[in-house]
Write an enzyme that holds these catalytic residues in place. Structure first.
Site, PDB file in Angstrom:
ATOM      1  CE1 TYR A 100      -3.262   2.861   0.763  1.00 23.60           C
ATOM      2  CE2 TYR A 100      -2.409   2.945   2.998  1.00 23.60           C
ATOM      3  CZ  TYR A 100      -3.197   3.473   1.990  1.00 23.60           C
ATOM      4  OH  TYR A 100      -3.924   4.600   2.247  1.00 23.60           O
ATOM      5  CG  ASP A 172      -1.978  -4.807   5.210  1.00 21.33           C
ATOM      6  OD1 ASP A 172      -3.171  -5.165   5.259  1.00 21.33           O
ATOM      7  OD2 ASP A 172      -1.631  -3.618   5.083  1.00 21.33           O
ATOM      8  CE  LYS A 197      -8.702   0.981   3.522  1.00 22.27           C
ATOM      9  NZ  LYS A 197      -8.875   2.375   3.230  1.00 22.27           N
TER      10      LYS A 197
HETATM   11  C1  LIG Z   1      -3.588  -2.894   2.408  1.00 15.88           C
HETATM   12  C2  LIG Z   1      -3.778  -1.668   3.238  1.00 15.88           C
HETATM   13  N1  LIG Z   1      -3.144  -1.576   4.418  1.00 15.88           N
HETATM   14  C3  LIG Z   1      -3.270  -0.483   5.209  1.00 15.88           C
HETATM   15  C4  LIG Z   1      -4.066   0.581   4.821  1.00 15.88           C
HETATM   16  C5  LIG Z   1      -4.151   1.797   5.699  1.00 15.88           C
HETATM   17  O1  LIG Z   1      -5.377   1.825   6.348  1.00 15.88           O
HETATM   18  P1  LIG Z   1      -6.075   3.182   6.869  1.00 15.88           P
HETATM   19  O2  LIG Z   1      -6.528   3.926   5.669  1.00 15.88           O
HETATM   20  O3  LIG Z   1      -7.183   2.640   7.722  1.00 15.88           O
HETATM   21  O4  LIG Z   1      -5.059   3.924   7.656  1.00 15.88           O
HETATM   22  C6  LIG Z   1      -4.758   0.511   3.610  1.00 15.88           C
HETATM   23  C7  LIG Z   1      -5.604   1.629   3.175  1.00 15.88           C
HETATM   24  O5  LIG Z   1      -6.090   1.659   2.061  1.00 15.88           O
HETATM   25  C8  LIG Z   1      -4.607  -0.643   2.797  1.00 15.88           C
HETATM   26  O6  LIG Z   1      -5.222  -0.747   1.609  1.00 15.88           O
END
Ligand SMILES: Cc1ncc(COP(=O)(O)O)c(C=O)c1O
Length: 387
Positions: A100, A172, A197
């Site tokens: 990400y 993740d 999400k």
């Molecule tokens: C795979 C992944 N990890 C972490 C995150 C970060 O999450 P947040 O937006 O809740 O901080 C995202 C956000 O899109 C994501 O897609």
């Protein structure tokens, strides 16, 4: 029946109940309090280090992963910060090259300043795992499926290689959720989610979590939550726990519709390729089927056009809103090169395969026929360079 013998949805609805309430309320209240009277039986003191809504969410998430511990955070990025903050100068993270964009940015712009070095590689290729024994990283960091390319990494395989040199593996699992994939059961040490999400599922708050069976890691997560101020608000924890109750139902619907749409998009004029983990054309489809219960709700496709034309397709969609994020009941579309991965330098983006024509669909729970009609209209307007 013991709690750990219950099915996924029974755990999603019942885990963590038992808040101290004498009213008979079937649903938990929101504990909107910053502080707690000293000496209370539950041991709460100050919301930065704990709150009944966090506890309920933690227990729900741990139960869904079949794990001993979970710690909730203010966002997925807060959860990432909590884990990386445990590292020290000179430590090396061995990471999947397609992570990400904000994970990349945190490593590159924040933790690099504190002497944490990240080595990126394509972890979907087992040939690259040899580096783990060589480098003995303080952490192996991967997403599966990855954002946005939906590469699938062999969690059991890489965890076994990392375990041989005592390197902890963090997965993740945001795109898969505990309903579709269980990284800890596959040998990972830590499982991280942006619960913003799918787990929340309604795009109405941000939150994140780290789940583990390792008591020492759990202690570090509790410390990070409190010491770095990474806790969610009680209301956001409440919203996330509420969303989690319907996770299984939603993931079934997201996955069913996304598989049908991915198959339909494949081969359409102007579409260079479609990636969806359970599509026969996905390079790791067999692994995906071993590791995941279904393919989840994300589809990535590359259009045969430049960034402007790709954005025009996104804007023509009516049921898919052009927006960051994913995993809600409503369908969203995103153009990673200018949105979620805009913080990744162009050369790095292109090297890992995030081109200007790439678009990511987060398929919601609307009726599949309506989503298909919307996509048909938007794609029909695409002027392919091959024309
Ligand atoms: C795979 C992944 N990890 C972490 C995150 C970060 O999450 P947040 O937006 O809740 O901080 C995202 C956000 O899109 C994501 O897609």
């Amino acid at each position: 029946m013991k709690d750990d013998e219950q099915g996924f949805s029974t755990r999603a609805v019942h885990a963590g109940r038992g808040f101290s309430e004498n009213t008979g309320a079937v649903m938990p209240p929101v504990f909107l309090t910053s502080t707690f009277e000293a000496g209370n039986p539950e041991g709460f003191d100050y919301t930065r280090s704990g709150n009944p809504n966090f506890r309920l969410l933690d227990r729900t998430l741990a139960a869904l992963e079949g794990a001993a511990h979970a710690t909730c955070f203010a966002s997925g990025v807060s959860a990432i910060t909590a884990v990386v903050s445990t590292l020290k100068i000179g430590d090396v993270v061995f990471a999947e090259e397609n992570v990400y964009g904000c994970t990349y940015r945190l490593f590159d712009k924040v933790f690099a300043k504190f002497g944490v070095r990240v080595i990126y590689a394509d972890l979907s290729d087992p040939a690259n795992w040899a580096k783990i024994a060589e480098v003995r990283p303080a952490l192996v960091w991967l997403e599966s499926p990855t954002n946005p390319l939906l590469k699938v990494v062999d969690i059991a395989g890489i965890s076994a290689v990392a375990a041989a040199v005592q390197s902890p593996v963090l997965v993740d699992g945001t795109f898969a959720t505990p309903y579709l994939q269980q990284p800890l059961a596959l040998g990972a040490t830590l499982c991280l989610h942006s619960t913003t999400k799918y787990i929340n599922g309604h795009s109405d708050c941000l939150s994140g979590a780290v789940i583990t069976n390792d008591a020492a890691w759990q202690a570090k997560m509790i410390f990070a939550q409190k010491a770095l101020g990474l806790q969610p608000s009680p209301f956001d924890a409440w919203l996330t726990a509420r969303g989690a109750r319907t996770l299984a139902l939603r993931m079934e619907q997201h996955s069913r519709t996304a598989l049908a749409l991915a198959g339909w998009i494949e081969g359409r004029p102007g579409v260079r390729f479609v990636r969806y983990p359970f599509l026969a054309s996905h390079p790791q489809v067999e692994l995906a089927k071993r590791q995941m219960r279904a393919g989840s709700g994300l589809i990535v496709l590359e259009l045969d056009c430049d960034a402007d034309a790709a954005l025009a397709v996104c804007r023509r969609l009516k049921l898919f809103t052009l927006a960051e994020s994913l995993g809600g009941v409503e369908s969203l579309v995103c153009h990673p090169a200018t949105m979620t991965h805009a913080s990744v330098p162009r050369a790095v983006r292109e090297q890992v395969g995030i081109g200007d024509g790439l678009i990511r669909l987060s398929v919601g729970i609307e009726d599949a026929e309506d989503l298909q009609a919307d996509l048909a209209e938007a794609l029909n307007g695409l002027t392919s360079r091959k024309g």
